[in-house]
Design a protein around this motif. Sequence first.
Motif, PDB file in Angstrom:
ATOM      1  N   ALA A 165       0.828  -1.208   0.000  1.00 57.77           N
ATOM      2  CA  ALA A 165       0.000   0.000   0.000  1.00 57.77           C
ATOM      3  C   ALA A 165       0.862   1.259   0.000  1.00 57.77           C
ATOM      4  N   GLU A 166       2.045   1.211   0.650  1.00 58.60           N
ATOM      5  CA  GLU A 166       2.895   2.391   0.717  1.00 58.60           C
ATOM      6  C   GLU A 166       3.371   2.816  -0.669  1.00 58.60           C
ATOM      7  N   ASP A 222       0.530   4.397  -2.622  1.00 56.01           N
ATOM      8  CA  ASP A 222       0.270   5.741  -2.110  1.00 56.01           C
ATOM      9  C   ASP A 222       1.258   6.740  -2.671  1.00 56.01           C
ATOM     10  N   ARG A 223       2.509   6.332  -2.912  1.00 53.31           N
ATOM     11  CA  ARG A 223       3.530   7.241  -3.442  1.00 53.31           C
ATOM     12  C   ARG A 223       3.321   7.568  -4.910  1.00 53.31           C
ATOM     13  N   LYS A 253       0.765   8.963  -6.108  1.00 55.44           N
ATOM     14  CA  LYS A 253      -0.041  10.187  -6.193  1.00 55.44           C
ATOM     15  C   LYS A 253      -1.217   9.993  -7.150  1.00 55.44           C
ATOM     16  N   ARG A 307      -9.086  -1.076  -3.178  1.00 59.77           N
ATOM     17  CA  ARG A 307      -8.337  -0.156  -2.329  1.00 59.77           C
ATOM     18  C   ARG A 307      -8.253   1.241  -2.958  1.00 59.77           C
ATOM     19  N   VAL A 308      -7.902   1.294  -4.232  1.00 55.74           N
ATOM     20  CA  VAL A 308      -7.761   2.595  -4.896  1.00 55.74           C
ATOM     21  C   VAL A 308      -9.106   3.286  -5.035  1.00 55.74           C
ATOM     22  N   TRP A 350      -9.778   5.182  -2.037  1.00 56.70           N
ATOM     23  CA  TRP A 350      -8.960   6.381  -1.892  1.00 56.70           C
ATOM     24  C   TRP A 350      -9.406   7.485  -2.851  1.00 56.70           C
TER      25      TRP A 350
END
Length: 591
Positions: free
Chosen positions: A467-468, A471-472, A474, A497-498, A501
């Motif tokens: 997930a990290e 997240d990077r 963007k 998941r996306v 977000w």
Amino acid sequence: MALEIHNQGFSDALVILGAAGIVIPAFARFRISPVIGFILVGVLVGPHGLGSMIGQYPWLYYFTISDPASIEPFAELGIVLLLFSIGLELSFRRLWSMRRLVFGVGAAELLISGLLIGLALNLLGQGWAGAIGLGLALALSSTALVLPMVGTASGVGRAAFSMLLFEDLALVPIIFGLGALAPYAQDAGWSGVGMTLWQGGLTIAAMFVGGRFVLPRLFAQAARTKSPELFLAASLLVVIVASVATAVVGLSPIVGALLAGLLIAETEYHNEVEVVTSPFKGLALGVFLLTVGMSLNLAEIAANWLELTLAVVGVVAVKAAVTTGLLRAIGTRIGIATETGVLMSSPSETTLIVLATAAQAQLIQPSTAAFWQTVTAIGLTITPLLARVGHDFARKVELAAGGEPEVPTGIEGPGAVIIGFGRVGRLVADMLAAHGKPYVAVESDIDSVAEARREGYPVLFGDASRAELVDRLKLGHATALILTMDDPVLTVSLTRRVRGWVPNLPIIARARDTAHAAQLYKAGASEAVPETLESSLQLSEALLVDMGVAVGPVIASIHAKRDEMRQAIKHDAEMDREPRLRRTRLSEVET
């Protein structure tokens, strides 16, 4: 004795992990920096808090840290990993572009602040040699606290980083210079500085040249194993070897960590390295903050509150004024200059090192060193508060001056993001490039990444299951997300998941068959393209054309059939979703 040491290690680990598990979520819930939480826990469980009551209540032994010195190596590791992660975010080109700030403003800020603080202490009765040592020590600012709060992308972050970088580089000359001022070190001090400088320069040059050849090959081998544990081990190995190499020749370990990060930042592995080392950095920094809290003696603070308050306010005021004035002198906007000045005004964790050096060199009395160590600990504790005050005050100053406060714009969107760069991902990239659409791709197979980069494709190495890493990317700035991995389970979970977000992001996913496509639509995909459907349509198109049917009607019928099948898959997905939604609503009503 062995049993006692064994239990001590377990009790300390219990306290540290308990603090991380409780402090971070609790303070994040109230949008308060966990920095304050870790320091307060350190005060509570340290030798001046509950630890002082072990004799009366022995059971407290298991909930306190009885030997703060035992966890100091982990605190030092946190600072090393922090500098390593900062190096990963930079590049030599970007660092060179900041040379005026680093060696101009950074040097001026340290020297002028140290001179003013030292002059004030000399006027108050401190000997001139001790005043110089105290002035330079208190002029340092906290890398471990400042940069995680502001990063290096904003105007405030760039200004703060440039000054902090110079301070880190100047730490070794400061320590040797204080040794030269000691009563018994006049002859050996400056020769030691010269030896350290030439040995350190030779070591850094060797690391720079060797790292260019060794690091890509090391991480390529680790990546081919598909083992996150081995990749993590390789990352930590690089950090520790680089830090030890610079420490052996007398330089600070953080110099080696920063250089290792800069070298890896030039490779395609920097995103994955930052992701796998991030948890260790956060936990180790938490340990460092615990040690800061454990150094605070609330009884002594209460007994000397007036002197300590005047000392903290004096140091903060001098450093804030000097930093703000220097940044304004080179044309920095008043809001950025003001916020940076207030943020950089508290002392540093390295202040404690310089204070210990000055005391060992007999430049200051042990009682004086203890007083300023308490001032430093208080300054570190209030750094998050200073950051908040500086930000709010900078907005008012900027608006009063008729300007607009700096608004972080973030990183410009990469266009489309392709996850998976096999045959399907490469074809999608070619079509985007043919129509002039920007994109960036992510692939977990290092050989595919290396081949694609040689051919000019913008491909990053990374594991999309983390997930990290996602997240990077963007994705809030992206125009679309295309999932082409040959992993049905990961594709569905990543889509879900996306979508949680970024609700409005177009997500186009590759599906194995119609059942998989229905799962992707339920997970939130905008479009799911089943391979079996597309191969059947292409086969039908070729058959009809070979049978003599005109190309135009064939293409129209293929498009119509494709739309019909997609609508049917979406309808089935919606019908399957409705009963679950009704059950969820009914459960909420019953609750």
